[in-house]
Write a protein that holds these residues in place. Structure first.
Motif, PDB file in Angstrom:
ATOM      1  N   LEU A 152       0.826  -1.210   0.000  1.00  0.00           N
ATOM      2  CA  LEU A 152       0.000   0.000   0.000  1.00  0.00           C
ATOM      3  C   LEU A 152       0.858   1.256   0.000  1.00  0.00           C
ATOM      4  CD1 LEU A 152      -2.752   1.314   0.112  1.00  0.00           C
ATOM      5  CD2 LEU A 152      -2.711   1.078   2.603  1.00  0.00           C
ATOM      6  N   ILE A 153       1.915   1.281   0.828  1.00  0.00           N
ATOM      7  CA  ILE A 153       2.783   2.464   0.873  1.00  0.00           C
ATOM      8  C   ILE A 153       3.484   2.654  -0.467  1.00  0.00           C
ATOM      9  CG2 ILE A 153       4.813   3.484   1.960  1.00  0.00           C
ATOM     10  CD1 ILE A 153       2.291   3.571   3.666  1.00  0.00           C
ATOM     11  N   GLY A 154       3.940   1.549  -1.077  1.00  0.00           N
ATOM     12  CA  GLY A 154       4.529   1.654  -2.410  1.00  0.00           C
ATOM     13  C   GLY A 154       3.529   2.184  -3.415  1.00  0.00           C
ATOM     14  N   GLY A 155       2.278   1.755  -3.290  1.00  0.00           N
ATOM     15  CA  GLY A 155       1.230   2.258  -4.178  1.00  0.00           C
ATOM     16  C   GLY A 155       1.009   3.746  -4.024  1.00  0.00           C
ATOM     17  N   VAL A 156       1.035   4.230  -2.773  1.00  0.00           N
ATOM     18  CA  VAL A 156       0.878   5.667  -2.531  1.00  0.00           C
ATOM     19  C   VAL A 156       2.026   6.435  -3.175  1.00  0.00           C
ATOM     20  CG1 VAL A 156       0.877   7.468  -0.759  1.00  0.00           C
ATOM     21  CG2 VAL A 156      -0.456   5.378  -0.411  1.00  0.00           C
ATOM     22  N   ILE A 157       3.251   5.943  -2.999  1.00  0.00           N
ATOM     23  CA  ILE A 157       4.423   6.633  -3.551  1.00  0.00           C
ATOM     24  C   ILE A 157       4.284   6.803  -5.068  1.00  0.00           C
ATOM     25  CG2 ILE A 157       6.912   6.434  -3.978  1.00  0.00           C
ATOM     26  CD1 ILE A 157       7.072   4.931  -1.254  1.00  0.00           C
ATOM     27  N   PHE A 158       3.933   5.718  -5.743  1.00  0.00           N
ATOM     28  CA  PHE A 158       3.933   5.759  -7.205  1.00  0.00           C
ATOM     29  C   PHE A 158       2.606   6.204  -7.797  1.00  0.00           C
ATOM     30  CE2 PHE A 158       7.499   2.942  -6.187  1.00  0.00           C
ATOM     31  CZ  PHE A 158       8.497   3.668  -6.811  1.00  0.00           C
ATOM     32  N   ALA A 159       1.618   6.481  -6.935  1.00  0.00           N
ATOM     33  CA  ALA A 159       0.398   7.118  -7.432  1.00  0.00           C
ATOM     34  C   ALA A 159       0.707   8.511  -7.980  1.00  0.00           C
ATOM     35  CB  ALA A 159      -0.650   7.210  -6.325  1.00  0.00           C
ATOM     36  N   GLY A 160       1.836   9.086  -7.567  1.00  0.00           N
ATOM     37  CA  GLY A 160       2.245  10.378  -8.095  1.00  0.00           C
ATOM     38  C   GLY A 160       2.460  10.347  -9.602  1.00  0.00           C
ATOM     39  N   VAL A 161       2.939   9.201 -10.121  1.00  0.00           N
ATOM     40  CA  VAL A 161       3.104   9.069 -11.569  1.00  0.00           C
ATOM     41  C   VAL A 161       1.744   9.185 -12.247  1.00  0.00           C
ATOM     42  CG1 VAL A 161       3.960   7.611 -13.430  1.00  0.00           C
ATOM     43  CG2 VAL A 161       5.100   7.568 -11.190  1.00  0.00           C
ATOM     44  N   GLY A 162       0.748   8.499 -11.676  1.00  0.00           N
ATOM     45  CA  GLY A 162      -0.598   8.569 -12.232  1.00  0.00           C
ATOM     46  C   GLY A 162      -1.186   9.960 -12.165  1.00  0.00           C
ATOM     47  N   LEU A 269      -8.952   8.701 -19.363  1.00  0.00           N
ATOM     48  CA  LEU A 269      -9.242   7.402 -18.736  1.00  0.00           C
ATOM     49  C   LEU A 269      -7.941   6.684 -18.364  1.00  0.00           C
ATOM     50  CD1 LEU A 269     -12.146   6.043 -20.977  1.00  0.00           C
ATOM     51  CD2 LEU A 269     -12.301   6.890 -18.627  1.00  0.00           C
ATOM     52  N   TYR A 270      -6.967   6.750 -19.263  1.00  0.00           N
ATOM     53  CA  TYR A 270      -5.645   6.180 -18.989  1.00  0.00           C
ATOM     54  C   TYR A 270      -5.058   6.815 -17.718  1.00  0.00           C
ATOM     55  CZ  TYR A 270      -0.767   4.831 -20.086  1.00  0.00           C
ATOM     56  OH  TYR A 270       0.504   4.329 -20.049  1.00  0.00           O
ATOM     57  N   GLY A 271      -5.215   8.129 -17.590  1.00  0.00           N
ATOM     58  CA  GLY A 271      -4.709   8.832 -16.413  1.00  0.00           C
ATOM     59  C   GLY A 271      -5.435   8.443 -15.136  1.00  0.00           C
ATOM     60  N   ILE A 272      -6.764   8.265 -15.223  1.00  0.00           N
ATOM     61  CA  ILE A 272      -7.530   7.836 -14.050  1.00  0.00           C
ATOM     62  C   ILE A 272      -7.049   6.457 -13.592  1.00  0.00           C
ATOM     63  CG2 ILE A 272      -9.827   7.123 -13.264  1.00  0.00           C
ATOM     64  CD1 ILE A 272     -10.964   9.295 -15.143  1.00  0.00           C
ATOM     65  N   GLY A 273      -6.843   5.564 -14.555  1.00  0.00           N
ATOM     66  CA  GLY A 273      -6.316   4.245 -14.218  1.00  0.00           C
ATOM     67  C   GLY A 273      -4.951   4.341 -13.568  1.00  0.00           C
ATOM     68  N   GLY A 325      -3.448   1.886 -18.247  1.00  0.00           N
ATOM     69  CA  GLY A 325      -3.084   3.072 -17.473  1.00  0.00           C
ATOM     70  C   GLY A 325      -2.782   2.714 -16.031  1.00  0.00           C
ATOM     71  N   GLY A 326      -3.582   1.820 -15.462  1.00  0.00           N
ATOM     72  CA  GLY A 326      -3.371   1.405 -14.074  1.00  0.00           C
ATOM     73  C   GLY A 326      -2.048   0.702 -13.865  1.00  0.00           C
ATOM     74  N   PHE A 327      -1.639  -0.111 -14.826  1.00  0.00           N
ATOM     75  CA  PHE A 327      -0.390  -0.853 -14.667  1.00  0.00           C
ATOM     76  C   PHE A 327       0.844  -0.044 -15.060  1.00  0.00           C
ATOM     77  CE2 PHE A 327      -3.099  -4.780 -14.812  1.00  0.00           C
ATOM     78  CZ  PHE A 327      -2.755  -5.219 -13.539  1.00  0.00           C
ATOM     79  N   THR A 328       0.656   1.115 -15.685  1.00  0.00           N
ATOM     80  CA  THR A 328       1.829   1.930 -16.032  1.00  0.00           C
ATOM     81  C   THR A 328       2.646   2.265 -14.786  1.00  0.00           C
ATOM     82  OG1 THR A 328       0.770   2.803 -18.022  1.00  0.00           O
ATOM     83  CG2 THR A 328       2.597   4.082 -17.110  1.00  0.00           C
ATOM     84  N   PRO A 329       2.018   2.820 -13.715  1.00  0.00           N
ATOM     85  CA  PRO A 329       2.757   2.919 -12.452  1.00  0.00           C
ATOM     86  C   PRO A 329       2.454   1.753 -11.512  1.00  0.00           C
ATOM     87  CG  PRO A 329       0.826   4.320 -12.343  1.00  0.00           C
ATOM     88  CD  PRO A 329       0.789   3.644 -13.692  1.00  0.00           C
ATOM     89  N   GLY A 330       1.352   1.025 -11.752  1.00  0.00           N
ATOM     90  CA  GLY A 330       0.920   0.003 -10.811  1.00  0.00           C
ATOM     91  C   GLY A 330       1.834  -1.202 -10.736  1.00  0.00           C
ATOM     92  N   ILE A 331       2.617  -1.438 -11.790  1.00  0.00           N
ATOM     93  CA  ILE A 331       3.541  -2.571 -11.768  1.00  0.00           C
ATOM     94  C   ILE A 331       4.738  -2.280 -10.865  1.00  0.00           C
ATOM     95  CG2 ILE A 331       5.087  -1.936 -13.677  1.00  0.00           C
ATOM     96  CD1 ILE A 331       3.376  -5.355 -13.225  1.00  0.00           C
TER      97      ILE A 331
END
Length: 413
Positions: A152-162, A269-273, A325-331
């Motif tokens: 979850l913390i990693g997800g928060v960090i890289f949500a900035g890319v999104g 939509l890509y950005g929302i993902g 879009g979700g997996f662009t930073p989500g991976i």
């Protein structure tokens, strides 16, 4: 100090931040989000919607604008290569602060079209800041995080890319209504503000002696066959993302004949993902484990990347845009979390392995962007071919992951 005392000291050093699960941990995560938003989101993705405006304002020709985009990719690779040495010399936190400051400066510098070389240099530096931030941000924060919250913390960090992707489709067009220079000034002011807001939120650096003691084992982890396989998978994933990142808007606008407005709609939509993706993937990893989450991600991504080559119905395009879009930073949190699973006890080795993974990603991304552009130009504009190649890339990544676990043993998964 005795060996047992050293062990106790190390345990306290690693365990104490884990108890700090309240405000300071989330402040650090917010700092990481700001860093990825500035260095990766704004410094990279905000340039895409600026390209037509730069050409219309006669700052650059279409060919020059493309080369300037390539400058950012080259800088990103350079930043990934120097990140560990820079962090070792001045400390990860100071390196991150410096790179966020540099990213803000490049925005202000790009508001002045002195020459092509001037612009190229600062686009290169913007990419370099992103490369350093990608390598150092998570590894400065995750060692202070309890294993059960790292996804979850990693997800928060890289949500900035999104957020940067989302801003490229919403904020930048608004800024461009005031003019090209004003758009760059706006991005610079936002980047500077985020840098100042996050300045004091970073976690404390590891003690120098502790870091030095770990440094001699930093290269051992990256020689592990499982880690080499993971880096290759991450690179193939970079290739898989290129068709959507580079060609999605053009495919909808020109390939499907639906116009720029429709293309922009799918980019939003890509950005929302991209905003939601890292949070969902990180949460999944905390529940199921990073190895299992990574395999599920590769499978879903392969289908989503291939979808536009199979059907261009609005429903399929919406699903494909959101998921890819979700997996662009989500991976990213999945791969870095998997590294922590494979190297659970050495922060220095984790940093070394993550730097190697980021470098591999940058190489495959740059090669994929140029290679697919070449294929597109020499195939008569065959968009479907691009999506098929992207899907094949992530399918191969999934195959490597499954084979490596079977061949090298399930004990380490």
């Amino acid at each position: 100090m005795s060996m047992s005392a050293n062990v106790d000291h190390d345990r306290r050093h690693h365990a104490e931040p884990h108890r700090d699960a309240g405000g300071p941990l989330w402040l650090s995560a917010a700092a990481g989000l700001c860093a990825s938003l500035v260095g990766l989101g704004l410094a990279r993705f905000a340039y895409t919607p600026l390209i037509p405006a730069l050409i219309a304002a006669k700052w650059f020709t279409p060919a020059e604008a493309v080369y300037l985009g390539a400058a950012n990719l080259a800088g990103y690779l350079a930043g990934a290569l120097i990140a560990r040495d820079l962090g070792a010399r001045i400390g990860s936190v100071w390196a991150l602060r410096s790179m966020m400051t540099l990213a803000a400066i490049t925005c202000f510098a790009c508001a002045v079209p002195v020459s092509f070389i001037w612009f190229f240099g600062f686009r290169f530096l913007a990419g370099a800041s992103g490369g350093v931030i990608m390598v150092l941000a998570a590894t400065a924060i995750l060692p202070h995080t309890a294993p059960s919250k790292r996804g979850l913390i990693g997800g928060v960090i890289f949500a900035g890319v999104g957020l940067g992707v989302a801003a490229s489709g919403t904020l930048v067009p608004l800024l461009l209504q005031q003019g090209v220079k004003q758009a760059w000034y706006g991005l610079g002011i936002l980047s500077a503000a985020l840098t100042l807001i996050s300045w004091k939120a970073w976690p404390a650096e590891a003690p120098a002696a502790h870091a030095a003691a770990e440094q001699h084992v930093a290269s051992h982890g990256v020689r592990s066959p499982l880690l080499i396989a993971l880096c290759l998978e991450y690179g193939l994933n970079a290739l898989a993302l290129v068709p959507h990142m580079v060609f999605l808007v053009d495919f909808v606008a020109r390939g499907l004949g639906q116009g720029i407005a429709a293309g922009s709609y799918y980019w939003v939509l890509y950005g929302i993902g991209a905003v939601v993706g890292p949070l969902l993937s990180g949460h999944l990893a905390d529940r199921a484990g990073f190895a299992a989450a990574l395999r599920v991600a590769f499978l879903i991504e392969a289908v989503a990347v291939a979808l536009p080559a199979v059907t261009t119905s609005p429903a399929a395009m919406i699903v494909s845009s959101l998921i890819v879009g979700g997996f662009t930073p989500g991976i990213v949190p999945l791969v870095i979390g998997r590294i922590h699973e494979l190297i659970p006890h050495s922060a220095a080795s984790q940093r070394s392995a993550w730097a190697q993974a980021t470098t591999t990603f940058a190489l495959f991304q740059a090669a994929g962007a140029y290679g697919l552009s070449y294929l597109f130009a020499h195939s008569g504009g065959d968009y479907a071919l691009l999506f098929v190649i992207g899907a094949a890339g992530v399918a191969v990544a999934l195959a490597i992951e499954l084979v490596s676990v079977v061949v090298l043993g399930r004990k380490r998964s």
